[in-house]
Design an enzyme around this catalytic site. Structure first.
Site, PDB file in Angstrom:
ATOM      1  N   CYS A 339       0.794  -1.237   0.000  1.00 52.82           N
ATOM      2  CA  CYS A 339       0.000   0.000   0.000  1.00 52.82           C
ATOM      3  C   CYS A 339       0.828   1.290   0.000  1.00 52.82           C
ATOM      4  O   CYS A 339       0.478   2.223  -0.741  1.00 52.82           O
ATOM      5  CB  CYS A 339      -1.038   0.004   1.121  1.00 52.82           C
ATOM      6  SG  CYS A 339      -0.666  -0.955   2.566  1.00 52.82           S
ATOM      7  N   ARG A 368       7.549 -11.050   5.326  1.00 54.38           N
ATOM      8  CA  ARG A 368       7.330 -10.897   6.763  1.00 54.38           C
ATOM      9  C   ARG A 368       7.992 -12.064   7.483  1.00 54.38           C
ATOM     10  O   ARG A 368       7.864 -13.206   7.052  1.00 54.38           O
ATOM     11  CB  ARG A 368       5.828 -10.856   7.087  1.00 54.38           C
ATOM     12  CG  ARG A 368       5.141  -9.665   6.425  1.00 54.38           C
ATOM     13  CD  ARG A 368       3.663  -9.642   6.701  1.00 54.38           C
ATOM     14  NE  ARG A 368       2.969  -8.787   5.742  1.00 54.38           N
ATOM     15  CZ  ARG A 368       1.653  -8.752   5.581  1.00 54.38           C
ATOM     16  NH1 ARG A 368       0.891  -9.515   6.336  1.00 54.38           N
ATOM     17  NH2 ARG A 368       1.103  -7.967   4.682  1.00 54.38           N
ATOM     18  N   GLN A 386       0.829 -11.054  -2.976  1.00 50.48           N
ATOM     19  CA  GLN A 386      -0.572 -10.653  -2.780  1.00 50.48           C
ATOM     20  C   GLN A 386      -1.176 -10.179  -4.100  1.00 50.48           C
ATOM     21  O   GLN A 386      -0.504  -9.499  -4.880  1.00 50.48           O
ATOM     22  CB  GLN A 386      -0.654  -9.514  -1.764  1.00 50.48           C
ATOM     23  CG  GLN A 386      -0.273  -9.906  -0.352  1.00 50.48           C
ATOM     24  CD  GLN A 386      -0.352  -8.726   0.597  1.00 50.48           C
ATOM     25  OE1 GLN A 386       0.161  -7.644   0.300  1.00 50.48           O
ATOM     26  NE2 GLN A 386      -0.982  -8.909   1.733  1.00 50.48           N
ATOM     27  N   ASP A 388      -2.862  -7.707  -4.797  1.00 50.22           N
ATOM     28  CA  ASP A 388      -3.194  -6.485  -4.073  1.00 50.22           C
ATOM     29  C   ASP A 388      -3.750  -5.417  -5.007  1.00 50.22           C
ATOM     30  O   ASP A 388      -3.334  -5.306  -6.160  1.00 50.22           O
ATOM     31  CB  ASP A 388      -1.921  -5.952  -3.405  1.00 50.22           C
ATOM     32  CG  ASP A 388      -2.168  -5.444  -2.002  1.00 50.22           C
ATOM     33  OD1 ASP A 388      -3.346  -5.282  -1.645  1.00 50.22           O
ATOM     34  OD2 ASP A 388      -1.196  -5.213  -1.278  1.00 50.22           O
ATOM     35  N   HIS A 390      -5.457  -1.138  -4.654  1.00 52.20           N
ATOM     36  CA  HIS A 390      -5.864  -0.017  -3.808  1.00 52.20           C
ATOM     37  C   HIS A 390      -6.688   0.948  -4.633  1.00 52.20           C
ATOM     38  O   HIS A 390      -6.285   1.349  -5.732  1.00 52.20           O
ATOM     39  CB  HIS A 390      -4.632   0.666  -3.209  1.00 52.20           C
ATOM     40  CG  HIS A 390      -3.875  -0.247  -2.302  1.00 52.20           C
ATOM     41  ND1 HIS A 390      -2.827  -1.023  -2.745  1.00 52.20           N
ATOM     42  CD2 HIS A 390      -4.044  -0.550  -0.990  1.00 52.20           C
ATOM     43  CE1 HIS A 390      -2.382  -1.764  -1.748  1.00 52.20           C
ATOM     44  NE2 HIS A 390      -3.098  -1.489  -0.665  1.00 52.20           N
ATOM     45  N   LYS A 474     -12.295  -4.012   8.296  1.00 49.86           N
ATOM     46  CA  LYS A 474     -12.234  -4.799   7.059  1.00 49.86           C
ATOM     47  C   LYS A 474     -13.375  -5.804   7.000  1.00 49.86           C
ATOM     48  O   LYS A 474     -14.034  -6.096   8.007  1.00 49.86           O
ATOM     49  CB  LYS A 474     -10.893  -5.513   6.949  1.00 49.86           C
ATOM     50  CG  LYS A 474     -10.549  -6.396   8.146  1.00 49.86           C
ATOM     51  CD  LYS A 474      -9.177  -7.032   7.995  1.00 49.86           C
ATOM     52  CE  LYS A 474      -8.849  -7.899   9.207  1.00 49.86           C
ATOM     53  NZ  LYS A 474      -7.671  -8.737   9.015  1.00 49.86           N
ATOM     54  N   HIS A 520      -8.445  -1.080   0.421  1.00 51.51           N
ATOM     55  CA  HIS A 520      -7.441  -2.119   0.176  1.00 51.51           C
ATOM     56  C   HIS A 520      -8.213  -3.410  -0.120  1.00 51.51           C
ATOM     57  O   HIS A 520      -9.142  -3.738   0.622  1.00 51.51           O
ATOM     58  CB  HIS A 520      -6.574  -2.370   1.405  1.00 51.51           C
ATOM     59  CG  HIS A 520      -5.936  -1.148   2.001  1.00 51.51           C
ATOM     60  ND1 HIS A 520      -4.579  -0.976   2.070  1.00 51.51           N
ATOM     61  CD2 HIS A 520      -6.471  -0.035   2.572  1.00 51.51           C
ATOM     62  CE1 HIS A 520      -4.294   0.179   2.657  1.00 51.51           C
ATOM     63  NE2 HIS A 520      -5.432   0.761   2.984  1.00 51.51           N
TER      64      HIS A 520
END
Length: 649
Positions: A339, A368, A386, A388, A390, A474, A520
């Site tokens: 992000c 991570r 991911q 992902d 946005h 979320k 997100h």
């Protein structure tokens, strides 16, 4: 005698004598409920069924069929297991024994003694023997001094450490039979509810998950109120072993791990890479149709980027440590989130309200650090990709954009056979708001938008407090697989906070700067975890449109290899993924191997097929489908491919 008013979940209010307990309330409703009630919550606090109720309040009664009921059942069973183990190992030092998603565990220091699977049978028998005594679980308050004195006398440093972090007046012990343990509550009425037990596994675990602290023995178990339930669960476990994605990944040649590369860092083999690519392309097509723009960002970022976003404060100490460059004082981090990078892309040019919403999407790999003991195949890794995206939108566009993302997630699930799912609205903790960034006003707006969107899309949803991301609430999708196991797949988050931290603006219709809202979203979540769950859900029998190898051509002998190659060319020219097994093996062996590899279709080629210009076709797990002209077979495969794919609204 004074009375109190009890409000039940259906909104009805009943008046009872002060001091009544939840069991007695259940009995006043029905005898059946009183036989089955095993736990209760009063004013959102877990209480025993024997706890006297002395004030007005909201009461919820739980049975085995409720999640909260199972948690209490399994936590009580952990006490029972600890008691039984201490019968055989009286010097064993107990630590903690919580309920988990399926069953319970207890971490125990056995000292110089060895506890193994050989001990399971005698412990199970002892647990059932104790359970038949129908010993009541009862809580009693203990002073901090007395609690410390007890465990110091027993030379149990683990319990001493726990008690030292508790306040005097908040310390309780749970007693049953001749056993007592430090515990904050939430137990069955008595041990007699436990009718079936099974110890499942024994493993090592560090005290409080800290590798610098002593290693303990973690004993896992599960229990049920009926023997039949245990039998069904063990049958499910056997099926789960066959479907284990680690086993299937090896058998189907999809992925591997190497200690030389590093734990938790998967290596994708050619067939696995092809599977990933098809999943990515599937979502890219849907995203393009929905107005997303594809972007690419680096695997690292300057430390300042994550200081601004708040990720360093929340994850920095427990993640990969900063990368130092030759320039003094310059630090980078492996990317923990995409992000902040997408925010920087948004900031590259000014936007008007007419330009919004802006939707950036990326298959971005993030890193991570997970403890080595927590790593598990593809479901818990240290580097993952991911899907992902946005969305930067105006507050007025938020609800509509959120609903469109819900549509996309449902489309993805439907096309991959995940039909059984519920939604979880994850909100802030009601009490402890220190874990979150941003104003109460922004949190309330974000939470209300998610709840409204879930209602308008008629989702089957529940609300869970304390499960929000640190920057916003979320909507998580909880999917049930073919074995009835629940997985969290797909998430959508509303974020008013990062736009503030990065000072994002767009020009409104009043020609003044305004703050956008961020959404997100990641329908897959992570490619690694999604593929693991998909493999276990399907047992490796992937949808035809997705499987890396759709057809294997099996010539009966090398005499028919030329015709087999001609068939392969025709299939490949029609965008059908096929290969030839030209090993010097009998056709029966080739068919068995193709079945083991879960190849959806086999083409058998011999003298008759070559002469007639046809192919004989077998389907995985179903057998012979007959003979096809090649163009007929190509049309058949294309129809089979598309029947699983849904339409995106």
């Amino acid at each position: 005698m004074s009375t109190i008013k009890i409000t039940l979940p259906d909104g009805s209010v009943k008046e009872y004598e002060k001091g009544i307990n939840p069991f007695e309330v259940a009995k006043s409703i029905s005898e059946g409920l009183s036989r089955n009630v095993i736990s209760a919550k009063f004013n959102d606090k877990t209480v025993e069924t024997t706890t006297p109720l002395t004030t007005d309040g909201n009461l919820v009664l739980f049975t085995w069929n409720d999640k909260e009921g199972k948690e209490v059942f399994w936590h009580s069973s952990a006490h029972l297991m600890a008691q039984a183990i201490q019968k055989f190992y009286p010097k064993a030092k107990l630590t903690i024994g919580p309920a988990i998603e399926n069953g319970f565990y207890y971490d125990i220091d056995f000292g110089d003694e060895n506890f193994s699977e050989k001990d399971f049978d005698k412990v199970e028998k002892k647990m059932l023997e104790i359970a038949r005594g129908k010993h009541q679980f009862s809580l009693r308050e203990v002073s901090k001094k007395d609690a410390l004195d007890l465990y110091k006398k027993e030379e149990n440093p683990f319990k001493v450490e726990l008690i030292e972090n508790l306040q005097d007046g908040d310390i309780t012990f749970c007693d049953h039979d001749d056993f007592s343990d430090l515990c904050r509550g939430g137990h069955l009425p008595n041990t007699g509810f436990i009718k079936a037990v099974k110890l499942l596994n024994v493993a090592g675990a560090y005290w409080r998950g800290d590798e610098t602290k002593p290693q303990l023995t973690r004993v896992y178990g599960i229990s049920f109120p009926k023997q039949k339930m245990l039998k069904e669960y063990l049958e499910m476990l056997e099926e789960a072993k066959k479907r284990d994605h680690r086993k299937l990944g090896k058998e189907l040649e999809l992925f591997t791990f190497s200690n030389n590369v590093g734990q938790g860092l998967p290596l994708w083999l050619p067939k696995g890479a092809a599977l990933r690519e098809r999943l990515e392309n599937f979502l890219k097509v849907a995203q393009k149709k929905a107005g997303y723009q594809q972007v690419v960002t680096p695997h690292i970022g300057h430390k300042n980027l994550y200081l601004t976003s708040g990720h360093y404060e929340k994850y920095g100490a427990d993640s990969f440590q900063p990368i130092n460059t030759p320039k003094e004082g310059e630090e980078f981090l492996l990317k923990p989130m995409n992000c902040p990078h997408h925010i920087e892309i948004f900031k590259t040019k000014p936007y008007s309200y007419k330009d919004l919403p802006v939707r950036f999407a990326e298959f971005g790999t993030v890193y991570r650090y997970e403890q080595s003991g927590e790593l598990h195949g593809l479901t818990r890794v240290r580097g993952f990709t991911q899907d992902d995206a946005h969305i930067f939108c105006t507050p007025g566009q938020l609800l509509d954009e959120f609903k469109k993302v819900i549509d996309l997630v449902i489309y993805v699930f439907g096309s991959l056979g995940f039909e059984n799912f519920t939604a979880q609205v994850s909100l802030r903790d009601k009490e402890d708001k220190s874990k979150y960034i941003g104003s109460d006003e922004n949190w309330e707006k974000a939470e209300n938008a998610i709840i409204q969107a879930a209602k308008e899309k008629n989702l089957d949803y529940i609300i869970e407090y304390g499960e929000a991301a640190f920057y916003g609430p979320k909507l998580d999708f909880m999917v049930k697989d073919a074995l009835g196991r629940s997985w969290q797949l797909g998430t959508i988050q509303v974020d008013y906070n990062l736009p503030e931290r990065f000072e994002l603006t767009y020009t409104g219709s009043d020609n003044k700067p305004h703050r956008p809202v961020m959404i997100h979203r990641a329908p897959f979540g992570s490619m690694e975890r999604f593929i693991a769950i998909l493999l276990e859900h399907t047992g490796g029998n992937l949808p035809l449109w997705l499987t890396p190898e759709q057809i294997i051509i099996l010539p009966i002998s090398e005499k028919y290899e030329k015709y087999a190659k001609n068939v392969l060319t025709l299939l490949e020219n029609s965008d059908i993924r096929a290969t030839i097994d030209n090993r010097n093996e009998k056709i029966g062996r080739k068919i068995r191997d193709a079945e083991m590899m879960k190849t959806p279709f086999m083409i058998i080629i011999g003298e008759k097929e070559e002469k007639d210009g046809t192919v004989s076709v077998r389907k995985h797990k179903e057998g012979d489908l007959g003979t096809f002209k090649i163009d007929e077979f190509i049309n058949f495969i294309h129809k089979e491919e598309t029947k699983d794919l849904k339409e995106l609204n």
